[in-house]
Design an enzyme around this catalytic site. Structure first.
Site, PDB file in Angstrom:
ATOM      1  N   ASP A   1     -42.960   0.864  21.315  1.00 18.79           N
ATOM      2  CA  ASP A   1     -42.889   2.053  20.458  1.00 18.79           C
ATOM      3  C   ASP A   1     -42.609   1.760  18.985  1.00 18.79           C
ATOM      4  OD1 ASP A   1     -43.484   4.116  22.305  1.00 18.79           O
ATOM      5  OD2 ASP A   1     -41.502   3.874  23.205  1.00 18.79           O
TER       6      ASP A   1
ATOM      7  N   ASP B   1     -50.338   6.732  24.908  1.00 24.13           N
ATOM      8  CA  ASP B   1     -49.460   6.879  23.735  1.00 24.13           C
ATOM      9  C   ASP B   1     -49.491   5.629  22.837  1.00 24.13           C
ATOM     10  OD1 ASP B   1     -48.677   7.965  26.243  1.00 24.13           O
ATOM     11  OD2 ASP B   1     -46.719   8.546  25.514  1.00 24.13           O
TER      12      ASP B   1
HETATM   13  N1  GLY Z   1     -44.445   8.448  24.017  1.00 23.82           N
HETATM   14  C1  GLY Z   1     -43.594   9.337  24.640  1.00 23.82           C
HETATM   15  C2  GLY Z   1     -44.086  10.710  24.826  1.00 23.82           C
HETATM   16  O1  GLY Z   1     -45.089  11.132  24.336  1.00 23.82           O
HETATM   17  O2  GLY Z   1     -43.380  11.409  25.523  1.00 23.82           O
END
Ligand code: GLY
Length: 394
Positions: A117, A177
């Site tokens: 992330d 994501d």
């Molecule tokens: N990347 C985490 C979410 O979208 O919940």
């Protein structure tokens, strides 16, 4: 005389914005109203957490209290990013002071190698900060963070590993994501001259393009790869309704990610995929009239299912960007869609009144419904992408 009377009768109407129905409110007024609320809310939040060392706003807990996080939460970069956007629009010393303060709190994330992330964390905070201020210290953080992220790249899979948990289930999980972490690598390539970061971003985008999408261009949430063959061995969900469903925020990440990758590389295949994802979203029969999607396009309990304002905000921002890059009639459709989403998000149902909502800007997002977490609440990332959408529209 009659004309004159009409004029004086209508005059007070034009003097008060409240005279407009929501639909007829000029878009410029919607944007200014949204930015005004956002600035008030963000400054109040910044003051509230100023002396709570290392903390960032996250959401509102089920007990009604403000829930905060630290630098190692995947969304730590969103609040500083929100402050940078507001500062860029309205460069006051106060906004800059808080943007710098909360950006500095994210810095230890640059050394994390146990998460994918880092793009969310560092590009929204330091990336925006560097774009606006050219502070050389920020550039160093971007490059260090990219080196940390690059440790998760697998040359056989040609992708960046997302998660380290569920090892018994997933050999090498990549979530949709993760497309959102690629801009950090592109910025780091530019800042350092090391083209390997950009190559990794491209390889990751190509691998995801090949394996995450279904024939209708909706996407799986999680694709796990066999590390010996580099082929997918599982396609599942983690935050969506089911393995075969279209989790709304996942569709938003895909749209945003491929739009950004087209902007950065000029690769027409990314533009084509962004168009296909956008078409899936816009034409979905279960997209509500106000264009704020249910948390999953296949949620079983529509129309009672919860809406996800965060997905709408991410989509709106991506649709504005796509409309800027796509000069076909489809680009115009994207802009219409973005405007509808922004208008809905700026209505009293979604946009908080200044002084309420624990200083968050938007209401009614869903974090992780199957995990029974963050259901119908404000979320720091919904706020960030709403502001981004407002500014891109402006
Ligand atoms: N990347 C985490 C979410 O979208 O919940």
């Amino acid at each position: 005389m009659k004309k004159r009377l009409t004029f004086y009768f209508l005059l007070p109407c034009f003097m008060f914005a409240g005279c407009h129905t929501r639909e007829s409110e000029p878009l410029s007024a919607v944007i200014e109203r949204g930015l005004q609320v956002a600035t008030q809310q963000a400054l109040s939040m910044a003051k509230e957490l100023e002396h709570r060392e290392g903390q960032f706003p996250k959401t509102i807990s089920p007990d009604g209290t403000l829930e905060t996080s630290y630098y190692d939460w995947w969304g730590s970069g969103f609040f500083p990013g929100t402050l940078w956007y507001l500062y860029e629009e309205n460069p006051t010393p106060e906004l800059k002071k808080y943007a710098e303060l909360y950006t500095a709190r994210v810095e230890p994330a640059k050394n994390l190698t146990n998460t994918h992330d880092l793009g969310f964390m560092l590009n929204c905070s330091f990336g925006n900060g560097y774009r606006i201020t050219r502070n050389p210290q920020y550039k160093e953080v971007i490059i260090t963070g990219a080196y940390s992220l690059a440790t998760r790249y697998h040359p056989e899979v040609c992708a960046i590993r997302s998660w380290d948990f569920n090892r018994e289930k997933w050999q090498f999980p990549v979530i949709i994501d993760n497309m959102m972490n690629l801009e950090l690598l592109i910025r780091a390539s530019e800042a350092s001259g090391d083209t390997r970061f950009g190559d990794m971003a491209n390889a990751h985008a190509k691998t995801t393009k090949e394996n995450h999408f279904r024939p209708d261009y909706s996407s799986y949430h999680v694709v796990s790869y066999d590390t010996l063959t580099g082929s997918p061995h599982a396609k599942q969900t983690h935050q969506g309704f089911s393995d075969e469903s279209a989790w709304a925020r996942g569709q938003a990440w895909g749209l945003y990610g491929y739009t950004a990758m087209y902007r950065e590389t000029g690769n027409a295949a990314y533009l084509e995929l962004a168009r296909q994802i956008g078409t899936f979203i816009m034409n979905h029969p279960d997209m509500p009239e106000d264009k704020i999607p249910y948390w999953d396009f296949n949620a079983p309990d529509m129309p009672a299912a919860k809406r996800d304002a965060s997905a709408a905000a991410i989509m709106a921002s991506a649709f504005v960007e796509l409309s800027r890059l796509d000069h076909t009639p489809f680009g115009k459709e994207c802009l219409v869609m973005a405007e509808q989403q922004v208008r809905s998000l700026s209505s009293p149902h979604y946009l908080a009144e200044a002084g309420s909502n624990h200083h968050f800007i938007l209401k009614h997002s869903v974090g992780n419904l199957p995990g029974n977490s963050e259901i119908d609440v404000p979320l720091a990332y919904a706020d960030y992408y709403y502001i981004e959408a407002l500014l891109r529209l402006k």
